[in-house]
Motif scaffolding. Structure first.
Motif, PDB file in Angstrom:
ATOM      1  N   TRP A  48      -1.442   5.187  17.863  1.00 47.42           N
ATOM      2  CA  TRP A  48      -1.819   5.896  16.982  1.00 47.42           C
ATOM      3  C   TRP A  48      -1.747   5.582  15.366  1.00 47.42           C
ATOM      4  O   TRP A  48      -2.639   5.635  14.583  1.00 47.42           O
ATOM      5  CB  TRP A  48      -1.425   7.329  17.117  1.00 47.42           C
ATOM      6  N   GLY A  49      -0.623   4.969  15.330  1.00 49.25           N
ATOM      7  CA  GLY A  49      -0.114   4.693  13.748  1.00 49.25           C
ATOM      8  C   GLY A  49      -1.098   3.477  13.103  1.00 49.25           C
ATOM      9  O   GLY A  49      -1.639   3.377  12.319  1.00 49.25           O
ATOM     10  N   MET A  50      -1.241   2.322  14.075  1.00 49.61           N
ATOM     11  CA  MET A  50      -1.866   1.238  13.792  1.00 49.61           C
ATOM     12  C   MET A  50      -3.530   1.527  13.858  1.00 49.61           C
ATOM     13  O   MET A  50      -4.077   1.023  12.949  1.00 49.61           O
ATOM     14  CB  MET A  50      -1.697   0.319  15.203  1.00 49.61           C
TER      15      MET A  50
ATOM     16  N   GLU B  56      -0.447  -7.238   0.758  1.00 52.88           N
ATOM     17  CA  GLU B  56       0.457  -6.881   1.511  1.00 52.88           C
ATOM     18  C   GLU B  56       1.097  -5.461   1.338  1.00 52.88           C
ATOM     19  O   GLU B  56       1.500  -5.266   0.150  1.00 52.88           O
ATOM     20  CB  GLU B  56       1.836  -8.006   1.696  1.00 52.88           C
ATOM     21  N   SER B  57       1.544  -4.816   2.404  1.00 59.81           N
ATOM     22  CA  SER B  57       2.450  -3.509   2.355  1.00 59.81           C
ATOM     23  C   SER B  57       3.143  -2.938   3.435  1.00 59.81           C
ATOM     24  O   SER B  57       3.054  -3.870   4.635  1.00 59.81           O
ATOM     25  CB  SER B  57       1.409  -2.428   2.014  1.00 59.81           C
ATOM     26  N   ARG B  58       4.178  -2.354   3.335  1.00 63.40           N
ATOM     27  CA  ARG B  58       4.973  -1.997   4.490  1.00 63.40           C
ATOM     28  C   ARG B  58       5.067  -0.484   4.228  1.00 63.40           C
ATOM     29  O   ARG B  58       5.458   0.171   3.219  1.00 63.40           O
ATOM     30  CB  ARG B  58       6.141  -2.460   4.444  1.00 63.40           C
ATOM     31  N   ILE B  59       4.898   0.332   5.332  1.00 64.04           N
ATOM     32  CA  ILE B  59       4.886   1.920   5.502  1.00 64.04           C
ATOM     33  C   ILE B  59       5.765   2.204   6.723  1.00 64.04           C
ATOM     34  O   ILE B  59       5.970   1.473   7.555  1.00 64.04           O
ATOM     35  CB  ILE B  59       3.473   2.424   5.726  1.00 64.04           C
ATOM     36  N   GLN B  60       6.220   3.467   6.613  1.00 66.68           N
ATOM     37  CA  GLN B  60       7.157   4.237   7.545  1.00 66.68           C
ATOM     38  C   GLN B  60       6.414   5.282   8.125  1.00 66.68           C
ATOM     39  O   GLN B  60       6.040   6.184   7.602  1.00 66.68           O
ATOM     40  CB  GLN B  60       8.307   4.325   7.133  1.00 66.68           C
ATOM     41  N   LEU B  61       6.170   5.332   9.454  1.00 63.62           N
ATOM     42  CA  LEU B  61       5.417   6.324  10.066  1.00 63.62           C
ATOM     43  C   LEU B  61       6.204   6.730  11.361  1.00 63.62           C
ATOM     44  O   LEU B  61       6.226   5.879  12.101  1.00 63.62           O
ATOM     45  CB  LEU B  61       3.991   6.044  10.275  1.00 63.62           C
ATOM     46  N   GLY B  62       6.632   7.944  11.433  1.00 61.16           N
ATOM     47  CA  GLY B  62       7.228   8.470  12.715  1.00 61.16           C
ATOM     48  C   GLY B  62       8.339   7.660  13.262  1.00 61.16           C
ATOM     49  O   GLY B  62       8.569   7.371  14.459  1.00 61.16           O
TER      50      GLY B  62
ATOM     51  N   PHE C 273       5.451  -0.175   9.951  1.00 58.94           N
ATOM     52  CA  PHE C 273       4.267  -0.974   9.880  1.00 58.94           C
ATOM     53  C   PHE C 273       4.151  -2.068   8.797  1.00 58.94           C
ATOM     54  O   PHE C 273       3.761  -1.538   7.602  1.00 58.94           O
ATOM     55  CB  PHE C 273       2.932   0.151   9.926  1.00 58.94           C
ATOM     56  N   ASP C 274       3.942  -3.219   9.135  1.00 53.62           N
ATOM     57  CA  ASP C 274       3.733  -4.326   8.190  1.00 53.62           C
ATOM     58  C   ASP C 274       2.104  -4.438   8.204  1.00 53.62           C
ATOM     59  O   ASP C 274       1.523  -4.861   9.160  1.00 53.62           O
ATOM     60  CB  ASP C 274       4.458  -5.635   8.662  1.00 53.62           C
ATOM     61  N   LEU C 275       1.541  -4.441   6.858  1.00 51.70           N
ATOM     62  CA  LEU C 275       0.230  -4.604   6.895  1.00 51.70           C
ATOM     63  C   LEU C 275      -0.324  -5.803   5.938  1.00 51.70           C
ATOM     64  O   LEU C 275       0.160  -6.169   4.967  1.00 51.70           O
ATOM     65  CB  LEU C 275      -0.431  -3.235   6.108  1.00 51.70           C
ATOM     66  N   LEU C 276      -1.367  -6.591   6.589  1.00 50.44           N
ATOM     67  CA  LEU C 276      -1.897  -7.574   5.711  1.00 50.44           C
ATOM     68  C   LEU C 276      -3.263  -7.535   5.597  1.00 50.44           C
ATOM     69  O   LEU C 276      -4.213  -7.742   6.489  1.00 50.44           O
ATOM     70  CB  LEU C 276      -1.693  -9.198   6.312  1.00 50.44           C
TER      71      LEU C 276
ATOM     72  N   SER D  63     -18.017 -10.060   1.912  1.00 46.36           N
ATOM     73  CA  SER D  63     -18.679  -8.883   2.938  1.00 46.36           C
ATOM     74  C   SER D  63     -17.698  -8.703   4.030  1.00 46.36           C
ATOM     75  O   SER D  63     -18.020  -7.805   4.992  1.00 46.36           O
ATOM     76  CB  SER D  63     -20.041  -9.326   3.447  1.00 46.36           C
ATOM     77  N   SER D  64     -16.834  -9.510   4.391  1.00 44.85           N
ATOM     78  CA  SER D  64     -15.961  -9.455   5.402  1.00 44.85           C
ATOM     79  C   SER D  64     -14.556  -9.375   5.271  1.00 44.85           C
ATOM     80  O   SER D  64     -13.725  -9.974   4.331  1.00 44.85           O
ATOM     81  CB  SER D  64     -16.037 -10.741   6.225  1.00 44.85           C
ATOM     82  N   PHE D  65     -13.964  -8.445   5.865  1.00 40.52           N
ATOM     83  CA  PHE D  65     -12.493  -8.054   5.631  1.00 40.52           C
ATOM     84  C   PHE D  65     -11.538  -7.992   7.090  1.00 40.52           C
ATOM     85  O   PHE D  65     -12.161  -7.886   8.003  1.00 40.52           O
ATOM     86  CB  PHE D  65     -12.218  -6.862   4.663  1.00 40.52           C
ATOM     87  N   SER D  66     -10.352  -8.149   6.745  1.00 37.14           N
ATOM     88  CA  SER D  66      -9.499  -8.028   8.076  1.00 37.14           C
ATOM     89  C   SER D  66      -8.113  -7.256   7.864  1.00 37.14           C
ATOM     90  O   SER D  66      -7.691  -7.464   6.603  1.00 37.14           O
ATOM     91  CB  SER D  66      -9.285  -9.333   8.790  1.00 37.14           C
ATOM     92  N   ILE D  67      -7.584  -6.865   8.623  1.00 36.72           N
ATOM     93  CA  ILE D  67      -6.335  -6.218   8.513  1.00 36.72           C
ATOM     94  C   ILE D  67      -5.477  -6.631   9.822  1.00 36.72           C
ATOM     95  O   ILE D  67      -5.791  -6.385  10.813  1.00 36.72           O
ATOM     96  CB  ILE D  67      -6.080  -4.752   8.382  1.00 36.72           C
ATOM     97  N   TRP D  68      -4.398  -7.252   9.372  1.00 35.57           N
ATOM     98  CA  TRP D  68      -3.252  -7.516  10.498  1.00 35.57           C
ATOM     99  C   TRP D  68      -2.078  -6.369  10.463  1.00 35.57           C
ATOM    100  O   TRP D  68      -1.809  -6.044   9.291  1.00 35.57           O
ATOM    101  CB  TRP D  68      -2.674  -8.961  10.307  1.00 35.57           C
ATOM    102  N   ILE D  69      -1.828  -5.785  11.481  1.00 33.35           N
ATOM    103  CA  ILE D  69      -1.014  -4.684  11.627  1.00 33.35           C
ATOM    104  C   ILE D  69       0.307  -5.132  12.578  1.00 33.35           C
ATOM    105  O   ILE D  69      -0.164  -5.414  13.631  1.00 33.35           O
ATOM    106  CB  ILE D  69      -1.257  -3.292  12.051  1.00 33.35           C
TER     107      ILE D  69
END
Length: 343
Positions: A69-71, A112-118, A122-125, A306-312
C-alpha cells in the motif's frame, strides 16, 4: 522350637517375595509418568512452535500489506504529478543559471527522495523517461550494434557485460536495407504498404529482461537493486524523442552517436547547450550537413517530455521489494501505466 523357626522362615520368605513383586509395579508406573510428561512436553513445544510461526507469518503479511500500500500510494501520488514536479525543478535550475551566469547545463532528469511510512523506508527515483537514451529508438536507427555501444557508454563495465539483446523484431534500419537490396521492383502500393507496416511495428524491447541477463546481473552485483542504478540513463518506453534540455551530456552524445560521428555529435551538443527552447531544428540545420542524418536526428531529438517513471524501493530492515511504474502515451495517444515488480 522347630515349629517356631519354620514359622519365622516362612514369614521372612513371604515378606521378601512380596517386596520383589511390588518394586516392578512401582517402577512401571514411574516409567509411564515419565513417558506422559515427555509426550505432553513435545506436544506443547510443537504447539508453541506452530503458534510462533503463525504469529511471524501474520506479522510478515501485515508488513507486506503495508509495503504494497505504501508503494502504491507513492506511485499514485507522484507519477501523475511528475510533469508539474519537473517543471518546478526546471524553473529552480533556470534561476540558479541566471545567478551563476555560466554555461548552460542540462536540467535534472532524475529527482530522488526518501520517506518513512509505517516504520518502513521508501526510496524514490522519479525520472523523465524522455530524457533517457531510448534503446528502441536507437535500435531502429542503427540496429543492435548501436544499442550495444549505447549500453557500454551509459553503464559501467560490469553492467555492460550482462547485455543480452533479444529484440522481438528486426530494426527499421535493417528492414530498409533489406528492402533496398531487393532486385525485383515493387509497385507503389506494395512499397507504401511495406513502409507503413514497418512504422507500425511494436516495441523491439518491452522489458529489461530482453536487454540484460538479469540472473547474471544479480550474480555479479549481488543484489537486484543494481538494475535501477544502471538504467538511470537508459529507457525502453516513452516517445522515442530525447528531451535535449533534461538529458545529461553523455546521454545526448549516445543518442546522436547512433546517427553521426562522435565529433559531430559533440558539436551538436555544444550548440544545443547554448541555445534556447524551440531552436533545435535551426541548430541541426547549421551543424549537420547531411540531410538524411539531419532528418534522423530531428525525429530523435525534442524539447518536451510526455513519459515519466518512478522506481520505488521499500525496506523494513528484514525484507526489500522494488517496483517500477512507467507512465507513457500509447499508440493512440492515451496515457497508460506499465508496472514491473522485483522481489
Amino acid at each position: 522350637m522347630r515349629t517356631q523357626l519354620n514359622t519365622q522362615l516362612n514369614t521372612q520368605l513371604r515378606t521378601q517375595l512380596g517386596t520383589h513383586h511390588a518394586k516392578p509395579k512401582r517402577g512401571f508406573v514411574l516409567l509411564m509418568v515419565l513417558v506422559a510428561i515427555i509426550v505432553v512436553g513435545v506436544a506443547m513445544t510443537t504447539s508453541a512452535r506452530r503458534s510462533l510461526q503463525a504469529s511471524l507469518a501474520a506479522a510478515e503479511e501485515h508488513r507486506s500489506l503495508q509495503r504494497r500500500w505504501g508503494m502504491l500510494s507513492c506511485q499514485r501520488t507522484l507519477l501523475p504529478a511528475a510533469a508539474s514536479i519537473f517543471e518546478v525543478s526546471d524553473l529552480n535550475t533556470r534561476r540558479e543559471r541566471n545567478r551563476e551566469r555560466g554555461s548552460q547545463r542540462a536540467f535534472p532528469s532524475i529527482l530522488e527522495s526518501r520517506i518513512q511510512l509505517g516504520g518502513q523506508t521508501f526510496d524514490l527515483l522519479l525520472a523523465d523517461e524522455d530524457a533517457k537514451a531510448n534503446l528502441n529508438a536507437i535500435y531502429d536507427a542503427g540496429g543492435e550494434r548501436e544499442c550495444e555501444q549505447a549500453i557500454r557508454r551509459l553503464t559501467g563495465p560490469m553492467e555492460s557485460r550482462t547485455a543480452r539483446l533479444m529484440p522481438t523484431r528486426k530494426s527499421q534500419s535493417t528492414l530498409a536495407t533489406q528492402q533496398a537490396k531487393r532486385t525485383d521492383l515493387q509497385s507503389t502500393d506494395q512499397t507504401t504498404k511495406t513502409n507503413n507496416s514497418s512504422e507500425n511495428l511494436g516495441l523491439s524491447f518491452r522489458s529489461w529482461g530482453e536487454v540484460f541477463d538479469l540472473v547474471q546481473l544479480n550474480r555479479l552485483a549481488g543484489e537486484d537493486r543494481q538494475l535501477a542504478k544502471m538504467t538511470r540513463n537508459l529507457s525502453l518506453h516513452g516517445s522515442g524523442r530525447l528531451n535535449v534540455f533534461r538529458a545529461p551530456d553523455e546521454t545526448l552524445l549516445a543518442v546522436c552517436g547512433a546517427v553521426v560521428q562522435d565529433g559531430l555529435a559533440r558539436r551538436v551538443l555544444a550548440n544545443l547547450r547554448e541555445t534556447s527552447l524551440g531552436e533545435i531544428g535551426l541548430i541541426l540545420e547549421r551543424t549537420v550537413t547531411n540531410a538524411e542524418d539531419r532528418n534522423a536526428l530531428r525525429t530523435m531529438l525534442g524539447a518536451t517530455s510526455s513519459s515519466f517513471s518512478i522506481w520505488i524501493e521499500a525496506t523494513d530492515g528484514n525484507s526489500r521489494q522494488q517496483r517500477l511504474a512507467i507512465q507513457a502515451l500509447n499508440e493512440i495517444g492515451a496515457v497508460q501505466t506499465i508496472e514491473f515488480s522485483f522481489e
